[in-house]
Write a protein that holds these residues in place. Structure first.
Motif, PDB file in Angstrom:
ATOM      1  N   VAL A 287       0.829  -1.205   0.000  1.00 13.06           N
ATOM      2  CA  VAL A 287       0.000   0.000   0.000  1.00 13.06           C
ATOM      3  C   VAL A 287       0.861   1.252   0.000  1.00 13.06           C
ATOM      4  O   VAL A 287       1.893   1.326   0.669  1.00 13.06           O
ATOM      5  N   LEU A 288       0.417   2.227  -0.783  1.00 12.92           N
ATOM      6  CA  LEU A 288       0.987   3.570  -0.762  1.00 12.92           C
ATOM      7  C   LEU A 288      -0.075   4.489  -0.172  1.00 12.92           C
ATOM      8  O   LEU A 288      -1.181   4.592  -0.701  1.00 12.92           O
TER       9      LEU A 288
ATOM     10  N   VAL B 269       2.947   9.220  -7.150  1.00 13.27           N
ATOM     11  CA  VAL B 269       1.780   8.375  -6.887  1.00 13.27           C
ATOM     12  C   VAL B 269       1.862   7.103  -7.726  1.00 13.27           C
ATOM     13  O   VAL B 269       1.389   6.038  -7.328  1.00 13.27           O
ATOM     14  N   GLY B 270       2.499   7.202  -8.886  1.00 13.95           N
ATOM     15  CA  GLY B 270       2.654   6.045  -9.762  1.00 13.95           C
ATOM     16  C   GLY B 270       3.684   5.045  -9.285  1.00 13.95           C
ATOM     17  O   GLY B 270       3.926   4.045  -9.959  1.00 13.95           O
ATOM     18  N   ALA B 271       4.299   5.281  -8.108  1.00 14.26           N
ATOM     19  CA  ALA B 271       5.323   4.367  -7.607  1.00 14.26           C
ATOM     20  C   ALA B 271       4.736   3.069  -7.070  1.00 14.26           C
ATOM     21  O   ALA B 271       5.456   2.075  -6.927  1.00 14.26           O
ATOM     22  N   ALA B 272       3.460   3.045  -6.760  1.00 14.70           N
ATOM     23  CA  ALA B 272       2.846   1.824  -6.231  1.00 14.70           C
ATOM     24  C   ALA B 272       2.863   0.731  -7.293  1.00 14.70           C
ATOM     25  O   ALA B 272       2.464   0.970  -8.437  1.00 14.70           O
ATOM     26  N   PRO B 273       3.336  -0.469  -6.960  1.00 14.44           N
ATOM     27  CA  PRO B 273       3.357  -1.565  -7.942  1.00 14.44           C
ATOM     28  C   PRO B 273       1.965  -1.846  -8.498  1.00 14.44           C
ATOM     29  O   PRO B 273       0.974  -1.783  -7.777  1.00 14.44           O
TER      30      PRO B 273
ATOM     31  N   ALA C 126      -1.157  -3.765  -5.640  1.00 12.38           N
ATOM     32  CA  ALA C 126      -0.984  -2.695  -4.663  1.00 12.38           C
ATOM     33  C   ALA C 126      -2.200  -1.772  -4.645  1.00 12.38           C
ATOM     34  O   ALA C 126      -2.971  -1.701  -5.602  1.00 12.38           O
ATOM     35  N   SER C 127      -2.361  -1.054  -3.539  1.00 13.10           N
ATOM     36  CA  SER C 127      -3.448  -0.096  -3.393  1.00 13.10           C
ATOM     37  C   SER C 127      -2.902   1.253  -2.972  1.00 13.10           C
ATOM     38  O   SER C 127      -1.840   1.334  -2.350  1.00 13.10           O
ATOM     39  N   ILE C 128      -3.634   2.298  -3.316  1.00 19.27           N
ATOM     40  CA  ILE C 128      -3.328   3.648  -2.845  1.00 19.27           C
ATOM     41  C   ILE C 128      -4.437   4.042  -1.883  1.00 19.27           C
ATOM     42  O   ILE C 128      -5.616   3.992  -2.239  1.00 19.27           O
ATOM     43  N   GLN C 129      -4.063   4.411  -0.665  1.00 18.68           N
ATOM     44  CA  GLN C 129      -5.074   4.766   0.326  1.00 18.68           C
ATOM     45  C   GLN C 129      -4.952   6.239   0.707  1.00 18.68           C
ATOM     46  O   GLN C 129      -3.911   6.685   1.187  1.00 18.68           O
TER      47      GLN C 129
ATOM     48  N   PRO D 230      -7.322   1.105  -6.424  1.00 24.16           N
ATOM     49  CA  PRO D 230      -6.395   0.168  -7.074  1.00 24.16           C
ATOM     50  C   PRO D 230      -5.266   0.914  -7.796  1.00 24.16           C
ATOM     51  O   PRO D 230      -5.502   1.922  -8.461  1.00 24.16           O
ATOM     52  N   ALA D 231      -4.056   0.396  -7.681  1.00 22.11           N
ATOM     53  CA  ALA D 231      -2.909   1.041  -8.325  1.00 22.11           C
ATOM     54  C   ALA D 231      -2.905   0.856  -9.838  1.00 22.11           C
ATOM     55  O   ALA D 231      -2.109   1.491 -10.532  1.00 22.11           O
ATOM     56  N   THR D 232      -3.791   0.017 -10.336  1.00 18.68           N
ATOM     57  CA  THR D 232      -3.838  -0.242 -11.774  1.00 18.68           C
ATOM     58  C   THR D 232      -4.419   0.935 -12.554  1.00 18.68           C
ATOM     59  O   THR D 232      -4.259   1.022 -13.768  1.00 18.68           O
ATOM     60  N   ILE D 233      -5.114   1.837 -11.874  1.00 17.76           N
ATOM     61  CA  ILE D 233      -5.702   3.012 -12.530  1.00 17.76           C
ATOM     62  C   ILE D 233      -4.601   4.013 -12.882  1.00 17.76           C
ATOM     63  O   ILE D 233      -3.569   4.081 -12.219  1.00 17.76           O
TER      64      ILE D 233
END
Length: 260
Positions: free
Chosen positions: A65-66, A159-163, A167-170, A224-227
């Motif tokens: 998580v980021l 912000v794009g550093a999350a795998p 991975a998730s961004i919270q 989701p980090a895929t966005i």
């Protein structure tokens, strides 16, 4: 202020001097449990500085998580680290500060040189590796600090550093709501926020001289980090702004949990 300084001298300082060599060995050798001593240290420091920290919502406990948050001042680091085991992203200048730089490295801080655009890629790679190892990383996404009444635009580069694989961004809203049990006025916010060219000595004196400070850490729903990273930054900024506005007005949070 006098009692807080006595507590710092008799409790916090000895703990730091005894714990720092142990933490150095743990971090350098990659032993597990590196968050344990820093968690105690930040709890003691939060008590010394009169911080009363409450959680709202639920921080992610599992998976990479980021965390992306607004930023008001260096008190944010103490408030968050006293409750949640995260590594921070900090400007490279911090690494050169006496003692503070050492403490930051022992907390696995990722340093970024914002004056060099080419450093963004290196920083993102280091953040990504840390997140992939299961260490939550917190990014103050505004890139600067504010007075705590509004949220500046989130920068999307890091912000794009999350795998992308799981991975998730919270989003996280940090809100200082009261001093000595009373709602925080705009002028009192300058006793907490680190703004412009304010010196750390002046800021520390104002913090120590003020009464107990209530701060709420409000965690939003994970993204989701895929966005696309720009869309993620925008969505996180909107969520943090809504939560911060609600906390500053003492309104219910927008579907993001209750203070626990």
């Amino acid at each position: 202020m006098a009692l807080r300084l006595v507590f710092f001298g008799l409790v916090v300082l000895p703990f730091t001097l005894l714990g720092l060599p142990i933490q150095f060995v743990i971090v350098r050798t990659g032993l597990p449990g590196w968050q344990f001593l820093p968690s105690i240290f930040f709890k003691l420091l939060a008590f010394t500085l009169g911080l009363r920290v409450a959680l709202a919502g639920q921080p992610l406990a599992k998976g990479p998580v980021l965390v992306v948050a607004n930023h008001i001042g260096w008190l944010d680091i103490i408030a968050v680290a006293s409750k949640v085991p995260v590594s921070f992203v900090a400007k490279s200048d911090v690494a050169r500060w006496p003692l503070i730089g050492t403490l930051a490295r022992m907390h696995k801080t990722v340093f970024v040189d914002r004056a060099r655009r080419t450093d963004t890629r290196r920083t993102a790679a280091e953040m990504s590796a840390r997140i992939a190892q299961g260490v939550p990383v917190l990014l103050f996404a505004e890139g600067t600090s504010g007075i705590g009444t509004h949220v500046l635009p989130f920068r999307s580069a890091l912000v794009g550093a999350a795998p992308k694989d799981g991975a998730s961004i919270q989003p996280l809203a940090i809100a200082y709501t009261k001093i000595s049990g009373l709602p925080l006025s705009r002028s009192e916010r300058r006793q907490i926020a680190w703004i412009g060219d304010m010196g750390i000595t002046d800021n520390l004196a104002a913090i120590l001289g003020s009464g107990p400070k209530d701060v709420v850490l409000a965690f939003g729903a994970p993204i989701p980090a895929t966005i696309d990273r720009k869309l993620v930054a925008k969505r996180a900024q909107t969520t943090v702004r809504r939560m911060l506005n609600a906390l500053n007005r003492a309104d219910p949070l927008p579907r993001d949990g209750e203070v626990v």
